[in-house]
Design a protein around this motif. Structure first.
Motif, PDB file in Angstrom:
ATOM      1  N   ILE A  91      -6.238   2.865  -1.133  1.00  0.00           N
ATOM      2  CA  ILE A  91      -5.471   3.992  -1.674  1.00  0.00           C
ATOM      3  C   ILE A  91      -6.086   5.322  -1.242  1.00  0.00           C
ATOM      4  O   ILE A  91      -5.382   6.259  -0.870  1.00  0.00           O
ATOM      5  N   ILE A  92      -7.415   5.419  -1.276  1.00  0.00           N
ATOM      6  CA  ILE A  92      -8.072   6.664  -0.872  1.00  0.00           C
ATOM      7  C   ILE A  92      -7.808   6.953   0.602  1.00  0.00           C
ATOM      8  O   ILE A  92      -7.507   8.090   0.984  1.00  0.00           O
ATOM      9  N   ARG A  93      -7.909   5.923   1.457  1.00  0.00           N
ATOM     10  CA  ARG A  93      -7.630   6.127   2.885  1.00  0.00           C
ATOM     11  C   ARG A  93      -6.189   6.574   3.093  1.00  0.00           C
ATOM     12  O   ARG A  93      -5.914   7.463   3.905  1.00  0.00           O
ATOM     13  N   ALA A 147      -3.410  14.990   4.334  1.00  0.00           N
ATOM     14  CA  ALA A 147      -3.658  15.715   5.585  1.00  0.00           C
ATOM     15  C   ALA A 147      -2.350  16.167   6.226  1.00  0.00           C
ATOM     16  O   ALA A 147      -2.261  17.265   6.776  1.00  0.00           O
ATOM     17  N   GLN A 148      -1.313  15.339   6.120  1.00  0.00           N
ATOM     18  CA  GLN A 148      -0.033  15.654   6.742  1.00  0.00           C
ATOM     19  C   GLN A 148       0.868  16.506   5.849  1.00  0.00           C
ATOM     20  O   GLN A 148       1.541  17.426   6.329  1.00  0.00           O
ATOM     21  N   ARG A 149       0.872  16.221   4.551  1.00  0.00           N
ATOM     22  CA  ARG A 149       1.816  16.862   3.644  1.00  0.00           C
ATOM     23  C   ARG A 149       1.185  17.904   2.735  1.00  0.00           C
ATOM     24  O   ARG A 149       1.896  18.622   2.030  1.00  0.00           O
ATOM     25  N   GLY A 150      -0.147  17.980   2.711  1.00  0.00           N
ATOM     26  CA  GLY A 150      -0.811  18.807   1.721  1.00  0.00           C
ATOM     27  C   GLY A 150      -0.742  18.153   0.354  1.00  0.00           C
ATOM     28  O   GLY A 150      -0.354  16.975   0.217  1.00  0.00           O
ATOM     29  N   LEU A 151      -1.077  18.908  -0.678  1.00  0.00           N
ATOM     30  CA  LEU A 151      -1.070  18.343  -2.028  1.00  0.00           C
ATOM     31  C   LEU A 151       0.338  18.120  -2.561  1.00  0.00           C
ATOM     32  O   LEU A 151       0.507  17.610  -3.673  1.00  0.00           O
ATOM     33  N   ALA A 152       1.347  18.483  -1.771  1.00  0.00           N
ATOM     34  CA  ALA A 152       2.725  18.130  -2.130  1.00  0.00           C
ATOM     35  C   ALA A 152       2.967  16.631  -1.977  1.00  0.00           C
ATOM     36  O   ALA A 152       3.954  16.105  -2.502  1.00  0.00           O
ATOM     37  N   GLY A 153       2.090  15.926  -1.258  1.00  0.00           N
ATOM     38  CA  GLY A 153       2.191  14.473  -1.164  1.00  0.00           C
ATOM     39  C   GLY A 153       2.133  13.840  -2.544  1.00  0.00           C
ATOM     40  O   GLY A 153       1.370  14.277  -3.403  1.00  0.00           O
ATOM     41  N   THR A 154       2.957  12.834  -2.775  1.00  0.00           N
ATOM     42  CA  THR A 154       3.092  12.224  -4.092  1.00  0.00           C
ATOM     43  C   THR A 154       2.453  10.840  -4.151  1.00  0.00           C
ATOM     44  O   THR A 154       2.095  10.257  -3.125  1.00  0.00           O
ATOM     45  N   PHE A 155       2.348  10.304  -5.365  1.00  0.00           N
ATOM     46  CA  PHE A 155       1.865   8.935  -5.539  1.00  0.00           C
ATOM     47  C   PHE A 155       2.786   7.952  -4.821  1.00  0.00           C
ATOM     48  O   PHE A 155       2.326   6.941  -4.299  1.00  0.00           O
ATOM     49  N   HIS A 156       4.084   8.230  -4.811  1.00  0.00           N
ATOM     50  CA  HIS A 156       5.000   7.358  -4.079  1.00  0.00           C
ATOM     51  C   HIS A 156       4.639   7.338  -2.586  1.00  0.00           C
ATOM     52  O   HIS A 156       4.620   6.274  -1.956  1.00  0.00           O
ATOM     53  N   ASP A 186       3.310   3.985  -0.563  1.00  0.00           N
ATOM     54  CA  ASP A 186       3.978   3.504   0.646  1.00  0.00           C
ATOM     55  C   ASP A 186       2.996   3.425   1.813  1.00  0.00           C
ATOM     56  O   ASP A 186       2.990   2.452   2.572  1.00  0.00           O
ATOM     57  N   GLN A 187       2.155   4.457   1.967  1.00  0.00           N
ATOM     58  CA  GLN A 187       1.190   4.482   3.070  1.00  0.00           C
ATOM     59  C   GLN A 187       0.160   3.374   2.931  1.00  0.00           C
ATOM     60  O   GLN A 187      -0.275   2.770   3.926  1.00  0.00           O
ATOM     61  N   ALA A 188      -0.242   3.089   1.679  1.00  0.00           N
ATOM     62  CA  ALA A 188      -1.265   2.071   1.426  1.00  0.00           C
ATOM     63  C   ALA A 188      -0.697   0.660   1.443  1.00  0.00           C
ATOM     64  O   ALA A 188      -1.456  -0.311   1.527  1.00  0.00           O
ATOM     65  N   GLY A 189       0.622   0.544   1.327  1.00  0.00           N
ATOM     66  CA  GLY A 189       1.229  -0.784   1.265  1.00  0.00           C
ATOM     67  C   GLY A 189       0.975  -1.484  -0.052  1.00  0.00           C
ATOM     68  O   GLY A 189       0.850  -2.718  -0.103  1.00  0.00           O
ATOM     69  N   VAL A 190       0.909  -0.690  -1.140  1.00  0.00           N
ATOM     70  CA  VAL A 190       0.707  -1.262  -2.476  1.00  0.00           C
ATOM     71  C   VAL A 190       1.798  -0.734  -3.395  1.00  0.00           C
ATOM     72  O   VAL A 190       2.514   0.210  -3.056  1.00  0.00           O
ATOM     73  N   GLY A 191       1.911  -1.336  -4.552  1.00  0.00           N
ATOM     74  CA  GLY A 191       2.891  -0.878  -5.521  1.00  0.00           C
ATOM     75  C   GLY A 191       2.454   0.414  -6.187  1.00  0.00           C
ATOM     76  O   GLY A 191       1.257   0.718  -6.271  1.00  0.00           O
TER      77      GLY A 191
END
Length: 219
Positions: free
Chosen positions: A20-22, A29-38, A42-47
């Motif tokens: 999850i941290i990775r 890095a790509q979206r800034g802090l606007a990046g969400t848990f969703h 999705d990036q981590a491949g986990v629920g």
């Protein structure tokens, strides 16, 4: 349940946390802090529930991603105090910060963000302010930095370069360095430099930052 049965669960939990941290590093890095848990899930491949089990709040996830990087930058500023000249140290700090902001929008947001922040980030600010004041004072005393520049000017300058990096670097990678150099040239002491006027008071800097800089989104 025996301790032997517990150990694989703990290993799985740690693996999920690391994954999850990775993923959050890439998303922020790509979206800034606007990046969400969703986005992170999705990036981590986990629920999504797995992300929430490891990090109950976004602040905790942001802290896990960036705490060490902020500590490393404090080390950069501390090292700059021992540069051959105050100007050399100031250039190194501003150049390093500009590069980091340009390559990681999340780090940019963390450094410049307003509003509620993880406690360790408040400690980062408390450590940084006296170091930057020392660096600016040294460069002014040596005569390389114009006498009317203060440490309160640095966040504004970094925010300007960050905006150029965010919008200009995707068009021409590294273009922010051109404008960083223009700013550095403007910071140098010169007998022909025009007057800047009254420097910002800290309360004024805070007021500008509150209306301009990003805020940590809780989602």
């Amino acid at each position: 349940m025996t301790s032997t049965d517990d150990r694989p669960l703990r290993r799985d939990a740690q693996l999920n946390r690391d994954r999850i941290i990775r993923a959050a590093q890439e998303v922020f890095a790509q979206r800034g802090l606007a990046g969400t848990f969703h986005n992170v899930a999705d990036q981590a491949g986990v629920g999504l529930g797995t992300v929430y089990r490891r990090f109950a709040t976004k602040e905790l996830l942001v802290e896990a991603v960036y705490e060490q990087r902020l500590a490393d930058f404090v080390g950069t500023v501390e090292a700059a105090l021992h540069a051959p000249t105050g100007w050399d140290g100031l250039v190194d700090v501003l150049s390093t910060a500009a590069r980091l902001h340009a390559t990681d929008r999340g780090l940019r947001d963390v450094v410049l963000t307003r509003g509620h922040r993880p406690r360790s980030f408040a400690a980062f600010t408390d450590r940084m302010e006296p170091l930057l004041n020392q660096l600016v004072d040294r460069a002014r005393t040596e005569g390389s930095l114009r006498a009317d520049v203060t440490a309160e000017d640095l966040p504004i300058l970094l925010a300007l370069i960050s905006e150029v990096a965010m919008h200009g670097d995707p068009v021409r990678p590294g273009i922010h360095a051109r404008y960083l150099q223009l700013l550095l040239d403007g910071l140098r002491r010169s007998p022909t430099a025009g007057a800047l006027g009254e420097p910002l008071a800290r309360r004024e800097l805070d007021a500008i930052a509150d209306s301009w800089l990003p805020r940590l989104d809780h989602t």
